[in-house]
Design a protein around this motif. Structure first.
Motif, short mmCIF file in Angstrom:
data_model
loop_
_atom_site.label_atom_id
_atom_site.label_comp_id
_atom_site.label_asym_id
_atom_site.label_seq_id
_atom_site.Cartn_x
_atom_site.Cartn_y
_atom_site.Cartn_z
N LEU B 52 0.90 -0.81 -0.04
CA LEU B 52 0.31 0.16 -0.42
C LEU B 52 0.61 0.91 -0.16
O LEU B 52 1.75 0.88 0.42
CB LEU B 52 -0.85 0.09 1.08
CG LEU B 52 -1.94 -1.03 0.78
CD1 LEU B 52 -2.79 -0.39 2.45
CD2 LEU B 52 -3.02 -0.49 0.10
N VAL B 53 0.31 2.00 -0.80
CA VAL B 53 1.04 3.59 -1.10
C VAL B 53 0.15 4.05 -0.64
O VAL B 53 -0.17 5.11 -1.29
CB VAL B 53 1.83 3.87 -2.39
CG1 VAL B 53 2.09 4.95 -2.60
CG2 VAL B 53 2.92 3.03 -3.04
N ALA B 54 0.53 5.08 0.80
CA ALA B 54 -0.40 6.38 1.27
C ALA B 54 0.22 7.40 1.07
O ALA B 54 1.18 8.12 0.58
CB ALA B 54 -0.26 5.81 2.76
N LEU B 55 -0.34 8.24 0.85
CA LEU B 55 -0.54 9.51 0.40
C LEU B 55 -0.79 10.63 1.15
O LEU B 55 -0.46 11.94 0.88
CB LEU B 55 -1.56 10.09 -0.86
CG LEU B 55 -1.83 8.71 -1.74
CD1 LEU B 55 -2.86 8.72 -3.07
CD2 LEU B 55 -0.56 8.65 -2.66
N TRP B 56 -0.49 10.55 2.39
CA TRP B 56 -0.55 11.00 2.91
C TRP B 56 0.25 11.94 2.87
O TRP B 56 -0.13 13.10 3.48
CB TRP B 56 -0.74 10.37 4.85
CG TRP B 56 -1.44 9.05 4.85
CD1 TRP B 56 -2.21 9.06 4.09
CD2 TRP B 56 -1.22 7.87 5.19
NE1 TRP B 56 -3.31 7.74 4.70
CE2 TRP B 56 -2.48 6.67 5.33
CE3 TRP B 56 0.09 7.56 6.44
CZ2 TRP B 56 -2.53 5.85 6.13
CZ3 TRP B 56 -0.17 6.45 6.81
CH2 TRP B 56 -1.69 5.00 6.22
N ASP B 57 1.51 12.37 2.82
CA ASP B 57 2.33 12.62 3.39
C ASP B 57 3.17 13.42 2.16
O ASP B 57 4.01 13.91 1.84
CB ASP B 57 4.07 12.19 3.99
CG ASP B 57 3.72 11.08 5.23
OD1 ASP B 57 2.47 11.72 5.46
OD2 ASP B 57 4.32 10.33 5.47
N ILE B 58 2.30 13.53 0.99
CA ILE B 58 2.97 13.90 -0.25
C ILE B 58 1.82 15.77 0.26
O ILE B 58 0.73 15.39 -0.41
CB ILE B 58 2.53 13.97 -1.58
CG1 ILE B 58 2.76 12.53 -1.42
CG2 ILE B 58 2.43 14.55 -2.65
CD1 ILE B 58 2.77 11.44 -2.95
N ALA B 59 2.84 16.60 0.57
CA ALA B 59 1.99 18.31 0.65
C ALA B 59 1.19 18.50 -0.36
O ALA B 59 -0.13 18.87 0.05
CB ALA B 59 2.96 19.53 0.92
N GLU B 60 1.41 18.20 -1.77
CA GLU B 60 0.85 19.51 -2.78
C GLU B 60 -0.32 18.39 -3.16
O GLU B 60 -1.87 19.14 -3.92
CB GLU B 60 1.74 18.95 -4.17
CG GLU B 60 1.62 18.03 -4.65
CD GLU B 60 2.12 18.19 -6.28
OE1 GLU B 60 1.71 19.14 -7.23
OE2 GLU B 60 3.07 17.64 -6.06
N LEU B 61 -0.49 17.72 -2.18
CA LEU B 61 -1.74 16.59 -2.60
C LEU B 61 -3.45 16.94 -1.34
O LEU B 61 -4.15 16.88 -1.32
CB LEU B 61 -1.48 15.15 -2.64
CG LEU B 61 -1.88 14.28 -3.66
CD1 LEU B 61 -0.56 14.71 -4.83
CD2 LEU B 61 -1.02 12.69 -3.33
N GLN B 62 -2.76 18.10 -0.66
CA GLN B 62 -3.34 17.82 0.92
C GLN B 62 -3.85 19.57 0.59
O GLN B 62 -3.85 19.69 -0.20
CB GLN B 62 -2.59 18.21 1.77
CG GLN B 62 -1.63 16.95 2.04
CD GLN B 62 -2.22 15.58 2.68
OE1 GLN B 62 -2.92 15.21 3.47
NE2 GLN B 62 -1.06 15.03 1.55
N GLY B 63 -5.67 19.07 0.95
CA GLY B 63 -6.18 20.16 1.19
C GLY B 63 -6.68 21.21 0.06
O GLY B 63 -6.25 19.97 -0.61
N HIS B 64 -7.90 21.74 0.35
CA HIS B 64 -8.20 22.64 -0.19
C HIS B 64 -8.45 24.38 -0.52
O HIS B 64 -8.21 24.37 0.54
CB HIS B 64 -9.40 21.95 -1.22
CG HIS B 64 -10.95 22.58 -0.03
ND1 HIS B 64 -10.99 22.25 1.23
CD2 HIS B 64 -12.08 23.49 -0.33
CE1 HIS B 64 -11.91 22.84 1.98
NE2 HIS B 64 -12.83 23.66 0.73
N GLN B 65 -8.31 25.09 -1.45
CA GLN B 65 -8.70 26.81 -1.49
C GLN B 65 -9.31 26.45 -2.63
O GLN B 65 -9.34 26.48 -3.18
CB GLN B 65 -7.65 27.48 -1.23
CG GLN B 65 -6.24 27.18 -2.02
CD GLN B 65 -5.15 25.97 -1.95
OE1 GLN B 65 -5.30 25.22 -3.09
NE2 GLN B 65 -4.56 25.50 -0.78
N GLU B 66 -9.49 28.09 -2.55
CA GLU B 66 -10.40 28.68 -3.48
C GLU B 66 -10.47 27.57 -5.04
O GLU B 66 -9.13 28.29 -5.92
CB GLU B 66 -10.95 30.16 -3.68
CG GLU B 66 -11.86 30.51 -4.42
CD GLU B 66 -11.46 32.11 -4.15
OE1 GLU B 66 -11.64 32.25 -5.54
OE2 GLU B 66 -10.96 32.71 -2.68
N GLY B 67 -11.28 27.34 -5.45
CA GLY B 67 -10.62 26.45 -6.88
C GLY B 67 -10.40 25.87 -7.06
O GLY B 67 -10.44 24.78 -8.12
#
Lengths: 155, 331
Positions: B52-67
């Motif tokens: 299993l390759v967890a995506l927890w630590d890849i910063a650019e995948l995290q969070g959301h902002q406008e758009g």
């Protein structure tokens, strides 16, 4: 698979443990640490009995890998009550008969505790929505909703 | 229920992820985001892989902002965002209607887009599947739903995809050969195969979803048919967007999920209507046309006939609601 070390904060205390990759948080708590207040219900994320607070947010410990909580804070039902007595939510559950067999109660208490922290005066609809991931087969929910609303009102 | 042993990897960048995926091979691993669908499937021993390759630590995948919704943005965070509710109502409603608050705390945007397709004969325990004989989608060589055909009819069960489709959202993909952006529905295999599901190249991942400025603030909605109003996957999901100007249709989009192997938009029915006058009859006619166009099979809880009939009801209701909202807003 080999056990790998990791550290996290559990109920306010730093813990360093080892666990295989496939260990879920629920098993870590119940089987490795003896914290059996967190219940195993469906084990598939449907019932909410295994709810813990992960960085303050109600989370399904049956679908959270133990290694995912590395560096984070886990709070279980064991840490909800003050040193003596019960928390406000727990007292309200007792006073309103919101617990029957009690199996789902730890999950409900944690979900309600997080709700009242974020929304100190929730509407009935907000309470119903917040607990919609926790199943109770005994009470029919009415008394649980009343207890949470009463806990929000305060003593 | 215990998970079979696997090795867990935590890459810290997409480049590290590409190196890993090349080393492990396309059949050697699964990506792990929120885990709310993958881990139940693993517990049921459905197509388990050794890594299993967890995506927890890849910063650019995290969070959301406008758009921009990161692939690892949690659905609970979308639900709690008042700007999203205002700007892209269908997306907000779809995110809020996924499963339960506990699931949404962990479940992610990318995970919902690429959620495993579902079938009554697939989402079962190992002893259950063993007793009947395994199916095409896991461990077997025949389909229990349509036995005379050699393909899988498992149903696409994500809520976000139809909602993102009606607001013309694009997905940003990153792979070993570079990055690309494409309309959200281009992700999906439309060949009607419940196993193949998507068009991601080997090693390619969803990085984010981009919501376009052109549909910001337009009236849109998402409605979901299910037995229990919490937890259940969609038996039908209908997303609609309707912009009216002086009583004429400026922009109209309809999309469905939960009925076939992939989500679908009905541009062939809605595009010819742009510039036409809106009327209540339009909603009825369109609803009927969509009903005729969809082909659910008997592989979920509710019978396909009922889901087809409800398709017409949900499309009509969604369009009527949007037309009323639009009329109220311009009044």
């Amino acid at each position: 698979m080999p056990h790998r070390p990791f550290s996290f904060r559990l109920n306010g205390r730093e813990r360093s443990l080892e666990a295989p990759a496939e260990r879920v948080l629920l098993d870590l708590l119940r089987e490795d640490l003896g914290l059996v207040g967190t219940k195993r219900g469906c084990d598939l994320g449907t019932c909410g009995c295994c709810t813990v607070l992960l960085d303050g947010r109600p989370t399904l410990s049956c679908l959270t890998l133990a290694h995912e909580v590395a560096g984070r804070h886990v709070q279980t039902i064991e840490a909800v009550a003050p040193t003596t007595g019960l928390s406000r939510v727990q007292s309200a559950f007792v006073e309103h008969g919101a617990t029957q067999c009690g199996f789902c109660t730890p999950g409900f208490v944690l979900t309600a505790t997080a709700l009242l922290r974020d929304h100190p005066h929730p509407t009935r609809e907000q309470v119903v929505a917040a607990i919609s991931g926790n199943l109770c087969r005994c009470t029919g929910y009415t008394k649980i909703i009343e207890a949470i609303l009463a806990a929000a009102e305060g003593p | 229920m215990h998970l079979d042993p696997f090795e867990l990897h935590r890459p810290r960048s997409v480049d590290e992820l590409f190196r890993l995926s090349e080393r492990l091979g396309p059949e050697g691993f699964d990506l792990l985001s929120g885990g709310t669908d993958l881990l139940p499937n693993y517990k049921m021993h459905l197509n388990v892989r050794p890594h299993l390759v967890a995506l927890w630590d890849i910063a650019e995948l995290q969070g959301h902002q406008e758009g921009r919704l990161g692939a690892m943005a949690r659905l609970a965070d979308l639900e709690a965002d008042p700007d999203l509710r205002h700007a892209y109502p269908a997306v907000h409603e779809a995110a809020s209607l996924v499963a339960t608050p506990l699931v949404r705390a962990s479940a992610t945007v990318g995970g919902n887009l690429l959620v495993e397709t579902r079938c009554f004969f697939f989402n079962q325990s190992l002893p259950w599947r063993e007793s009947l004989g395994y199916c095409l989608k896991a461990d077997g060589d025949r389909c229990h739903v349509v036995p005379q055909r050699e393909r899988c009819y498992a149903t696409f069960s994500g809520d976000l995809a139809p909602a993102l489709a009606v607001v013309d959202a694009e997905v940003e993909l990153a792979g070993p050969r570079g990055r690309r952006r494409t309309p959200v529905l281009n992700l999906y295999d439309t060949g009607g195969d419940g196993i193949r599901r998507h068009h991601l190249a080997p090693g390619e991942v969803v990085v984010a979803v981009h919501l376009p400025e052109a549909t910001r603030g337009l009236a849109s909605t998402y409605a979901k048919l299910r037995v229990r109003p919490s937890f259940d996957f969609p038996e039908l999901g209908v997303a609609a967007l309707l912009a009216l100007h002086d009583g004429r249709i400026q922009r109209l989009r309809l999309a469905i999920g939960g009925l076939e192997t992939h989500p679908r938009r009905f541009d062939e029915l809605t595009d010819p209507l742009e510039g036409e006058l809106w009327s209540a009859e339009r909603a009825v006619t369109l609803a009927e046309e969509v009903r005729k166009a969809v082909r659910p099979v008997h592989n979920t809880f509710l019978p396909p006939d009922y889901r087809k009939r409800m398709t017409a009801v949900f499309v009509r209701r969604a369009l009527t609601t949007l037309a009323e909202r639009g009329a109220a807003a311009s009044a």
